[in-house]
Scaffold this active site. Sequence first.
Site, mmCIF file in Angstrom:
data_model
loop_
_atom_site.group_PDB
_atom_site.id
_atom_site.type_symbol
_atom_site.label_atom_id
_atom_site.label_comp_id
_atom_site.label_asym_id
_atom_site.label_seq_id
_atom_site.Cartn_x
_atom_site.Cartn_y
_atom_site.Cartn_z
ATOM 1 N N HIS A 1 3.744 56.093 -2.843
ATOM 2 C CA HIS A 1 3.494 55.743 -4.242
ATOM 3 C C HIS A 1 3.270 54.257 -4.444
ATOM 4 C CE1 HIS A 1 7.634 54.469 -3.961
ATOM 5 N NE2 HIS A 1 7.615 54.010 -5.182
ATOM 6 N N ASP B 1 1.886 60.101 -6.337
ATOM 7 C CA ASP B 1 3.262 60.505 -6.645
ATOM 8 C C ASP B 1 3.626 61.684 -5.750
ATOM 9 O OD1 ASP B 1 5.653 61.429 -7.696
ATOM 10 O OD2 ASP B 1 5.027 61.224 -9.786
ATOM 11 N N SER C 1 5.854 53.651 7.021
ATOM 12 C CA SER C 1 5.313 52.936 8.179
ATOM 13 C C SER C 1 4.125 53.645 8.803
ATOM 14 C CB SER C 1 6.401 52.764 9.246
ATOM 15 O OG SER C 1 6.675 54.007 9.883
ATOM 16 N N THR D 1 12.230 52.503 4.134
ATOM 17 C CA THR D 1 12.669 52.390 5.521
ATOM 18 C C THR D 1 11.813 53.280 6.417
ATOM 19 O OG1 THR D 1 14.261 54.220 5.348
ATOM 20 C CG2 THR D 1 15.073 51.992 4.830
ATOM 21 N N ILE D 2 11.835 52.971 7.706
ATOM 22 C CA ILE D 2 11.384 53.917 8.711
ATOM 23 C C ILE D 2 12.645 54.601 9.219
ATOM 24 C CG2 ILE D 2 11.316 52.011 10.408
ATOM 25 C CD1 ILE D 2 9.376 53.697 12.064
ATOM 26 N N SER D 3 12.682 55.904 9.160
ATOM 27 C CA SER D 3 13.893 56.654 9.511
ATOM 28 C C SER D 3 14.279 56.431 10.964
ATOM 29 C CB SER D 3 13.682 58.149 9.265
ATOM 30 O OG SER D 3 13.498 58.420 7.903
ATOM 31 N N HIS E 1 13.711 61.561 12.812
ATOM 32 C CA HIS E 1 12.321 61.966 13.024
ATOM 33 C C HIS E 1 12.258 63.161 13.977
ATOM 34 C CE1 HIS E 1 10.342 57.911 11.741
ATOM 35 N NE2 HIS E 1 10.429 58.757 10.749
#
Length: 257
Positions: free
Chosen positions: A120, A153, A98, A57-59, A64
């Site tokens: 990742h 990672d 994103s 997701t984009i927060s 943010h």
Amino acid sequence: MFQQSSGDSNESLVENMCNSNLITHPLVESAFKVDRSQYAPREPYKDSPQLLSHQATISAPHMHAKAVNSLLPFLLPKDEIVGVKGRPRRVLDIGSGSGFLVHVFAELVGETGVVVGVDHIEELRNLGETNMRKSDEGIELLNSGRVHFRLGDGRKGWSGQSSTDADKEDGWDAIHVGAGAIRLHDELVRQLRSPGRLFIPVAEEESWFSDQYIWTVDKDEKGNVTKTKHYSAKYVWLMGAPEGPLGASVEDSSERL
């Protein structure tokens, strides 16, 4: 609670966040003029998380803003803060997704700073760079070497995994983790500069079903580490291939908060 910050344009979203005291610093306000419509696939100005792909997701904008506010003393060029020139800022965004927050960080660190986004999944790593290339400002950040997107990672941070100039220096002034960790990984703390700050959501218990809380981990000039628990949060889980979410065993050297 934060739906009142939603807007019908990027300008109104930022204005509403300022009016709600989610954004209080003029430089943060300026940085958030990065248009979310270039990074969120739908409803970019709604103050809620938006689904990307691969369960990422984009927060939400307010999260943010909280992250940037917390990390701000370690993002701004040092002469902005104390009037004394210091070494260029280096910022690591783990779970860059994103690419939005990478762009915001790059607006804050100044012309000499470097921001590296790590994801990742190759498609997500590529998504961040593709989104940034939607604007002239983003293209310039990439072409100048001030922003890089890497595949790796995130539980291991980013150190010694590339020979490019941006990655040769050691440590990070600020590390932002945009996914929930089941435990605090020592390597992230080790990679903090002195001073430096890590912003990370961590599970209350070592379980994918546990509540998450935002923690900040500070390393002072002498290397002393202080951990502070803040407020509850709900992020997608920090992933790592090929083991799966937080695949390292409980017996590893990562420590509980």
